[in-house]
Design an enzyme around this catalytic site. Structure first.
Site, short mmCIF file in Angstrom:
data_model
loop_
_atom_site.label_atom_id
_atom_site.label_comp_id
_atom_site.label_asym_id
_atom_site.label_seq_id
_atom_site.Cartn_x
_atom_site.Cartn_y
_atom_site.Cartn_z
N GLN A 229 4.19 5.15 -15.71
CA GLN A 229 2.82 5.62 -15.49
C GLN A 229 2.84 7.12 -15.21
OE1 GLN A 229 1.49 2.98 -12.32
NE2 GLN A 229 0.12 1.97 -13.74
N ARG B 263 -0.05 7.33 -6.17
CA ARG B 263 0.87 6.20 -6.24
C ARG B 263 0.81 5.61 -7.63
NH1 ARG B 263 0.60 1.13 -6.63
NH2 ARG B 263 -1.60 1.00 -6.07
N VAL B 264 1.98 5.47 -8.24
CA VAL B 264 2.08 4.78 -9.53
C VAL B 264 2.96 3.56 -9.32
CG1 VAL B 264 1.62 6.76 -11.03
CG2 VAL B 264 3.94 6.32 -10.27
N SER B 265 2.61 2.46 -9.98
CA SER B 265 3.33 1.21 -9.80
C SER B 265 4.62 1.16 -10.59
CB SER B 265 2.45 0.03 -10.20
OG SER B 265 1.30 0.01 -9.42
N SER B 266 4.68 1.87 -11.71
CA SER B 266 5.88 1.83 -12.53
C SER B 266 6.25 3.25 -12.95
CB SER B 266 5.66 0.95 -13.76
OG SER B 266 4.63 1.47 -14.55
#
Length: 186
Positions: free
Chosen positions: A16, A10-13
């Site tokens: 990334q 999982r990447v927040s943006s």
């Protein structure tokens, strides 16, 4: 029963790098979400939960990539281990199987609580930084979607009865943004 090793990232943006989280780790399939950890409606996480079978191992870089709070973390780990799926957290060096010792459960709680605490500290520092920047006049927030002239035109046309969904499409904004403009006078 030996199953597959399946990665969850999982990447927040969008800027990334998701590959960094599982580099040098052998997995047969990877599910990647580009969403906030606090958002429990993550399509790839849901797909992973549907995909995994008894004997599989879910590999995650760290606990905070799977969940942002302790309750969600515990729920997800329990949901997986009850189905006979192992879960491995690389950064913390922890593996959960469902037959975990009280010490392993304590580690899950402590490490999960630390991740939640760290996130709260980051948010607090972010708010403090924004407040200081506002005091100096350096923070202006997000750029507005519409110019003042466009916003005035939008309000006039909405007041005249034009369909809001049509206006949102025409101005290339979401309906929620449209309603925010209609609620404010600036």
């Amino acid at each position: 029963m030996q199953g597959h090793r399946i990665g969850y990232v999982r990447v927040s943006s969008f800027d990334q790098n998701p590959e960094r989280q599982l580099e040098q780790t052998q997995v047969s399939k990877v599910f990647t979400d580009k969403a906030s950890g606090k958002d429990t409606q993550r399509p790839q996480l849901e797909a992973l939960l549907s995909f995994v079978r008894e004997g599989d191992t879910v590999v995650v870089h760290s606990m905070d990539r799977l969940a942002r709070n302790l309750d969600d973390l515990r729920r997800l780990v329990q949901k997986l281990t009850q189905r006979g799926v192992r879960i491995e957290f690389l950064k913390e060096g922890l593996v959960f199987t469902g037959e975990d010792s009280p010490m392993a459960n304590l580690m899950l709680s402590v490490m999960g609580a630390f991740a939640e605490f760290e996130r709260a500290l980051i948010r607090e520092r972010q708010r403090e930084g924004i407040a200081l920047a506002k005091q100096r006049g350096a923070y202006r927030g997000r750029k507005k979607a519409l110019s003042d002239e466009q916003a005035a035109t939008l309000r006039q046309r909405a007041t005249a009865g034009e369909p809001k969904a049509q206006l949102a499409r025409e101005f290339n904004i979401s309906r929620e943004t449209l309603y925010q403009y209609l609620r404010t006078d600036d």
